[in-house]
Design a protein around this motif. Structure first.
Motif, PDB file in Angstrom:
ATOM      1  N   LEU B 193       0.841  -1.205   0.000  1.00  0.00           N
ATOM      2  CA  LEU B 193       0.000   0.000   0.000  1.00  0.00           C
ATOM      3  C   LEU B 193       0.877   1.257   0.000  1.00  0.00           C
ATOM      4  O   LEU B 193       0.474   2.292  -0.500  1.00  0.00           O
ATOM      5  CB  LEU B 193      -0.892   0.016   1.238  1.00  0.00           C
ATOM      6  N   ASN B 194       2.048   1.156   0.616  1.00  0.00           N
ATOM      7  CA  ASN B 194       2.931   2.308   0.729  1.00  0.00           C
ATOM      8  C   ASN B 194       4.290   1.919   0.143  1.00  0.00           C
ATOM      9  O   ASN B 194       5.291   1.896   0.832  1.00  0.00           O
ATOM     10  CB  ASN B 194       3.072   2.693   2.212  1.00  0.00           C
ATOM     11  N   ALA B 195       4.243   1.616  -1.136  1.00  0.00           N
ATOM     12  CA  ALA B 195       5.398   0.946  -1.755  1.00  0.00           C
ATOM     13  C   ALA B 195       6.638   1.838  -1.786  1.00  0.00           C
ATOM     14  O   ALA B 195       6.559   2.997  -2.172  1.00  0.00           O
ATOM     15  CB  ALA B 195       5.035   0.511  -3.166  1.00  0.00           C
ATOM     16  N   ALA B 282      -7.392   4.264   2.527  1.00  0.00           N
ATOM     17  CA  ALA B 282      -6.150   4.883   2.063  1.00  0.00           C
ATOM     18  C   ALA B 282      -5.789   6.129   2.868  1.00  0.00           C
ATOM     19  O   ALA B 282      -4.622   6.503   2.945  1.00  0.00           O
ATOM     20  CB  ALA B 282      -6.261   5.234   0.584  1.00  0.00           C
ATOM     21  N   ASP B 283      -6.778   6.761   3.492  1.00  0.00           N
ATOM     22  CA  ASP B 283      -6.495   7.966   4.280  1.00  0.00           C
ATOM     23  C   ASP B 283      -5.685   7.666   5.535  1.00  0.00           C
ATOM     24  O   ASP B 283      -5.080   8.558   6.119  1.00  0.00           O
ATOM     25  CB  ASP B 283      -7.809   8.644   4.692  1.00  0.00           C
ATOM     26  N   ARG B 284      -5.725   6.404   5.961  1.00  0.00           N
ATOM     27  CA  ARG B 284      -5.079   6.079   7.235  1.00  0.00           C
ATOM     28  C   ARG B 284      -3.709   5.409   7.054  1.00  0.00           C
ATOM     29  O   ARG B 284      -3.126   4.940   8.023  1.00  0.00           O
ATOM     30  CB  ARG B 284      -6.000   5.193   8.055  1.00  0.00           C
ATOM     31  N   VAL B 297       1.825  -4.446  13.203  1.00  0.00           N
ATOM     32  CA  VAL B 297       0.921  -5.465  12.660  1.00  0.00           C
ATOM     33  C   VAL B 297      -0.526  -5.091  12.952  1.00  0.00           C
ATOM     34  O   VAL B 297      -1.395  -5.145  12.071  1.00  0.00           O
ATOM     35  CB  VAL B 297       1.264  -6.841  13.251  1.00  0.00           C
ATOM     36  N   GLU B 298      -0.764  -4.643  14.191  1.00  0.00           N
ATOM     37  CA  GLU B 298      -2.128  -4.288  14.560  1.00  0.00           C
ATOM     38  C   GLU B 298      -2.603  -3.071  13.761  1.00  0.00           C
ATOM     39  O   GLU B 298      -3.753  -2.993  13.320  1.00  0.00           O
ATOM     40  CB  GLU B 298      -2.199  -3.998  16.077  1.00  0.00           C
ATOM     41  N   ALA B 299      -1.695  -2.114  13.529  1.00  0.00           N
ATOM     42  CA  ALA B 299      -2.056  -0.919  12.763  1.00  0.00           C
ATOM     43  C   ALA B 299      -2.432  -1.289  11.334  1.00  0.00           C
ATOM     44  O   ALA B 299      -3.382  -0.747  10.765  1.00  0.00           O
ATOM     45  CB  ALA B 299      -0.895   0.065  12.762  1.00  0.00           C
ATOM     46  N   GLN B 300      -1.665  -2.241  10.773  1.00  0.00           N
ATOM     47  CA  GLN B 300      -1.987  -2.638   9.398  1.00  0.00           C
ATOM     48  C   GLN B 300      -3.334  -3.356   9.341  1.00  0.00           C
ATOM     49  O   GLN B 300      -4.112  -3.139   8.422  1.00  0.00           O
ATOM     50  CB  GLN B 300      -0.875  -3.534   8.843  1.00  0.00           C
ATOM     51  N   ARG B 301      -3.591  -4.204  10.352  1.00  0.00           N
ATOM     52  CA  ARG B 301      -4.899  -4.869  10.387  1.00  0.00           C
ATOM     53  C   ARG B 301      -6.023  -3.844  10.488  1.00  0.00           C
ATOM     54  O   ARG B 301      -7.086  -3.999   9.913  1.00  0.00           O
ATOM     55  CB  ARG B 301      -4.973  -5.791  11.604  1.00  0.00           C
ATOM     56  N   LEU B 354       3.618  -1.510   4.209  1.00  0.00           N
ATOM     57  CA  LEU B 354       2.295  -2.144   4.258  1.00  0.00           C
ATOM     58  C   LEU B 354       2.136  -3.199   3.158  1.00  0.00           C
ATOM     59  O   LEU B 354       1.336  -3.051   2.241  1.00  0.00           O
ATOM     60  CB  LEU B 354       1.197  -1.089   4.138  1.00  0.00           C
ATOM     61  N   PRO B 355       2.914  -4.285   3.246  1.00  0.00           N
ATOM     62  CA  PRO B 355       2.825  -5.336   2.230  1.00  0.00           C
ATOM     63  C   PRO B 355       1.448  -5.998   2.233  1.00  0.00           C
ATOM     64  O   PRO B 355       0.840  -6.164   3.291  1.00  0.00           O
ATOM     65  CB  PRO B 355       3.915  -6.324   2.646  1.00  0.00           C
ATOM     66  N   MET B 356       0.972  -6.343   1.076  1.00  0.00           N
ATOM     67  CA  MET B 356      -0.356  -6.944   0.964  1.00  0.00           C
ATOM     68  C   MET B 356      -0.267  -8.435   0.671  1.00  0.00           C
ATOM     69  O   MET B 356      -1.197  -9.032   0.163  1.00  0.00           O
ATOM     70  CB  MET B 356      -1.154  -6.219  -0.118  1.00  0.00           C
ATOM     71  N   LEU B 357       0.892  -9.003   0.968  1.00  0.00           N
ATOM     72  CA  LEU B 357       1.055 -10.457   0.925  1.00  0.00           C
ATOM     73  C   LEU B 357       1.288 -10.892   2.372  1.00  0.00           C
ATOM     74  O   LEU B 357       2.177 -10.380   3.048  1.00  0.00           O
ATOM     75  CB  LEU B 357       2.261 -10.818   0.047  1.00  0.00           C
TER      76      LEU B 357
END
Lengths: 300, 508
Positions: B193-195, B282-284, B297-301, B354-357
């Motif tokens: 998400l934030n590559a 996306a705003d967060r 990890v919790e923030a990404q969830r 923020l990996p999406m895998l």
């Protein structure tokens, strides 16, 4: 006088055909005979001239070979004013000097040394025979007492066009008599980054060396062997000479001789090397060979 | 609130057998080209190990990803590689690039010699030939999965950056011959998400597709500055030395657009891969990457949104997410693994991209261990079925610390919870299938694992017996609709078919 003329013509003819490599259907022996005969007649006429007071052959030789650098009573150009030279110097010395200055120099002659130091251009070897040298000396002796003759230096110099002069130098404009462009053999400041030919000297500062009048004289009748060979029969017009002078005068002020361009290039190379070295130092912590370093460290 | 859809992935590491079928499927389709020989958009690593390229996880060396700096009392994430001025200063000379030696020198073998060799005293051999220089290689020094070839070696495994925080005894135990343990870590582009690669590109050639979040490099805009290679902490962009452009995993978008899962997913023998849509806010993103490591990890969830919430659905629709996409998000197996069950974790969340895998951590090495007398002690096989839950997590063959470094930015508690739930599911399933676990112990296990029999059943079903359609929920991507958001359909219509590489021109 007709004899002297003939000598020059025939000789140049013979040497031309030899240089061109086109053998004429003329037996070698007969050429040698003709040359010898002509030489002899020339020498004889020379001696006669010295003795008999006919100096017209000497005058012609002087016009052809000497006035590029010398005047008689017209003041010093590149070489000294020759007014009264036969009184200043021993005549035999003069003949030897004109015939073959290199030999005189090699003998350690004090006058030759002094002259070489005094003037910017050394007296060149003009390829004259002893007989011709004697003719010239005879002419000089005859002229010494005479009133100053008109000389290139005395004549008013035409004003030149710098741009056209540059065009003539670089070959963008042709000489009216069909001579080669100067750039073929010479370089000068302002003709471009790559400079010109390297065969002849760099002409950037030639105007300082010869002076306006001297340069004009030089161009009117190039005295050096190479130039003379190239320019015989392709005489420059007064306007062309003036243009070239103007261009060279400007080159001496604004241009850079080719050797300074070389210096600049060397400086640039040194600067590049310095910058590269500096980059090596600044980025010495850059990433390199992660795996290899790790393996080497682990094996140690 | 800015709700967007992202095609996301889960790899279930317990099921990975390290067969590299995924890598070969990808190689054969995408990177079997000149200049791309060394690239493995999909690679499988053996852990502990240094990976591909060597030590890619060590950002002190490669400067990938983001770091949080304190700016006027407020945390702010910035690219670890460089800012705008740094990019300008280093534009012709990026100092943090891996060399081909850090990947490996790709090679093939001189097979023709086996057939064409003249008669001689010795058996003909096929010598290794470099695919870059074409010269023979006498000693192969590295390969795309060197860790596997040298599993547990004192050079490669011992230098794994994830061993940070382990003491000497734990390290020695890992390397002890009888206890040598490893597991597999398949990696593709995380389509973050934030590559970091997108942020690092000076040419603006890298972009994230609006409708599905796939990160792509425009081969027309790429100028080969190679900042993306340093900027990506996962080293998943590669420079093609032949074309002079960078390339990366495209998540097989041509396959996705025709309804098929990516080739590596499709070909996976162990069926470890899941694909589905996640909705996120996306705003967060900025807020989620600015928290301390422990909370990452919790923030990404927390920025992953519930696809059943009417408010989220409305916001998504307002943002242009299609109904088909929302439908896919509701059926997404990834949403279940990541958000509902909290079993799948991002790889190296501390890189803050923020990996999406997401990965379900492997359980096997955790459970079996060697006792002092040299015998294997397999948890669950002994009388004390609950033993692993109660104690052995901290005595695991691969310490929790290691797993936490990999999957939870160092937060052991996050990993511990995942393992507890996984073990509870295993115990519950055993009681269902075999029936040799006392009911009260199952009940206790479910409590410790913070799960219910229903949830445990669902986890078991999606883990062990999912159908093809359940594993791969490829949304109908409707590329044509996505294009219409930025290009007029009338313009699009006039650009016939596949377009022209060279416009036909009348030449007479």
């Amino acid at each position: 006088m007709a004899d002297g003329r003939l000598v020059g013509d025939k000789m140049s003819h013979a040497s031309e055909s030899a240089a061109a490599g086109k053998p004429r259907p003329l037996a070698r022996g007969s050429i040698r005979a003709v040359i010898l005969a002509l030489l002899f007649s020339a020498a004889a006429s020379g001696v006669l001239a010295v003795q008999g007071g006919d100096t017209s052959v000497g005058q012609q030789l002087f016009q052809k070979n000497c006035i590029g650098c010398h005047t008689i009573g017209g003041g010093t150009l590149v070489g000294p004013d020759l007014q009264g030279v036969t009184e200043r110097r021993d005549q035999q010395w003069l003949v030897s000097w004109i015939e073959n200055p290199d030999q005189v120099r090699a003998s350690g002659d004090p006058i030759a040394q002094q002259l070489d130091q005094q003037f910017p251009v050394k007296m060149p070897n003009l390829g004259l025979t002893r007989a011709q040298a004697e003719q010239i000396v005879a002419y000089l002796a005859a002229q010494s007492g005479a009133a100053p003759a008109a000389s290139p230096a005395a004549a008013a110099l035409l004003a030149g066009d710098v741009v056209h002069g540059k065009d003539l130098f670089t070959g963008n404009a042709r000489f009216s008599a069909g001579g080669p462009a100067c750039i073929a053999c010479h370089s000068a400041g302002g003709v471009g980054a790559l400079g010109g030919g390297q065969l002849g000297p760099d002409l950037t500062l030639s105007i300082n060396k010869f002076g306006e009048a001297g340069l004009d004289g030089f161009l009117t009748n190039p005295p050096t062997q190479t130039m003379s060979a190239v320019w015989t029969g392709h005489a420059l017009t007064p306007q062309e000479r003036a243009d070239l002078r103007a261009f060279l005068a400007q080159a001496a002020v604004s241009g850079r001789p080719t050797n300074t361009v070389v210096q600049l290039a060397l400086l640039a190379i040194a600067g590049t090397a310095l910058l590269l070295g500096l980059a090596q130092v600044i980025w010495r912590n850059r990433l390199r060979a992660v795996r290899r370093t790790m393996v080497t460290a682990a094996r140690r | 609130m800015d709700i967007r859809a992202q095609v996301s992935m889960v790899f279930h590491l317990d099921k990975c057998i390290g067969c590299h079928t995924c890598s070969l499927a990808c190689k054969n389709i995408w990177t079997d080209r000149k200049g791309a020989e060394y690239m493995w958009w999909n690679n499988v690593e053996t852990k502990p190990g240094t990976g591909y390229p060597t030590l890619w996880e060590d950002q002190e060396k490669y400067k990938g990803g983001w770091e949080v700096v304190n700016e006027g009392g407020k945390p702010r994430a910035r690219l670890k590689l460089q800012g705008r001025f740094g990019a300008l200063a280093n534009i012709f000379y990026n100092p943090y690039l891996p060399s081909v030696d850090d990947y490996y020198e790709p090679w093939t073998y001189d097979y023709a010699n086996l057939l064409d060799a003249p008669e001689g005293d010795d058996q003909p051999t096929a010598r290794a030939v470099s695919q870059i220089t074409g010269k023979y290689i006498d000693t192969i020094e590295a390969g795309p999965n060197w860790d596997d070839d040298l599993g547990g070696s004192t050079i490669y495994a011992a230098n794994d950056p994830n061993l940070a925080g382990l003491n000497e005894a734990e390290r020695a135990e890992l390397a002890e011959l009888q206890r040598v343990v490893f597991f597999y870590l398949p990696r593709i582009c995380n389509h973050c998400l934030n590559a970091g690669c997108v942020a690092a590109c000076p040419a603006g050639a890298i972009y994230k597709r609006g409708e599905d979040g796939i990160v792509l490099i425009s081969q027309e805009k790429c100028r080969g500055w190679r900042m993306c290679i340093s900027g990506c902490p996962y080293k998943k962009t590669y420079y093609n030395w032949h074309t002079g452009k960078s390339e990366k995993c495209i998540l097989c978008f041509p396959r996705l657009e025709s309804g098929q899962p990516p080739a590596c997913f499709h070909s996976c023998v162990g069926r470890i891969r899941y694909l589905g849509v996640l909705l996120y806010d996306a705003d967060r993103i900025e807020e989620a990457i600015s928290v301390p490591n422990q909370e990452l990890v919790e923030a990404q969830r927390s920025i992953i949104q519930d696809p059943f919430d009417p408010k989220i659905i409305q916001a998504a629709r307002d943002g242009g997410v299609s109904d088909a996409m929302l439908d896919a998000a509701q059926k997404s197996p990834v949403y279940k693994f990541v958000k509902l069950w909290k079993l799948a974790l991002p790889l190296h969340a501390e890189f803050r991209t923020l990996p999406m895998l997401f990965y379900v951590p492997p359980m096997l090495p955790v459970l079996a261990r060697v006792t002092g007398d040299g015998n294997y002690e397999v948890a669950g096989a002994a009388d004390h079925s609950l033993a692993p839950l109660l104690s052995s997590l901290d005595r695991a063959r691969v310490p929790l610390r290691y797993m936490a470094n990999l999957f939870a930015a160092g937060n052991e508690e996050v990993v511990r919870e995942v393992y507890r739930k996984l073990f509870a599911v295993r115990l519950h399933s055993r009681s269902q299938q075999v029936g040799d676990v006392p009911a009260d112990e199952v009940q206790r296990a479910l409590e410790i694992g913070k799960t219910t029999p229903e949830e445990a059943g669902a986890i078991f079903r999606l883990t062990a017996r999912p159908t093809y359609q359940e594993r791969f929920l490829v949304p109908p991507l409707h590329r044509e609709e996505a294009i219409e958001q930025t290009i007029s359909p009338y313009k699009e219509r006039s650009e016939t078919g596949f377009g022209f590489l060279e416009t036909p021109e009348r030449r007479w």
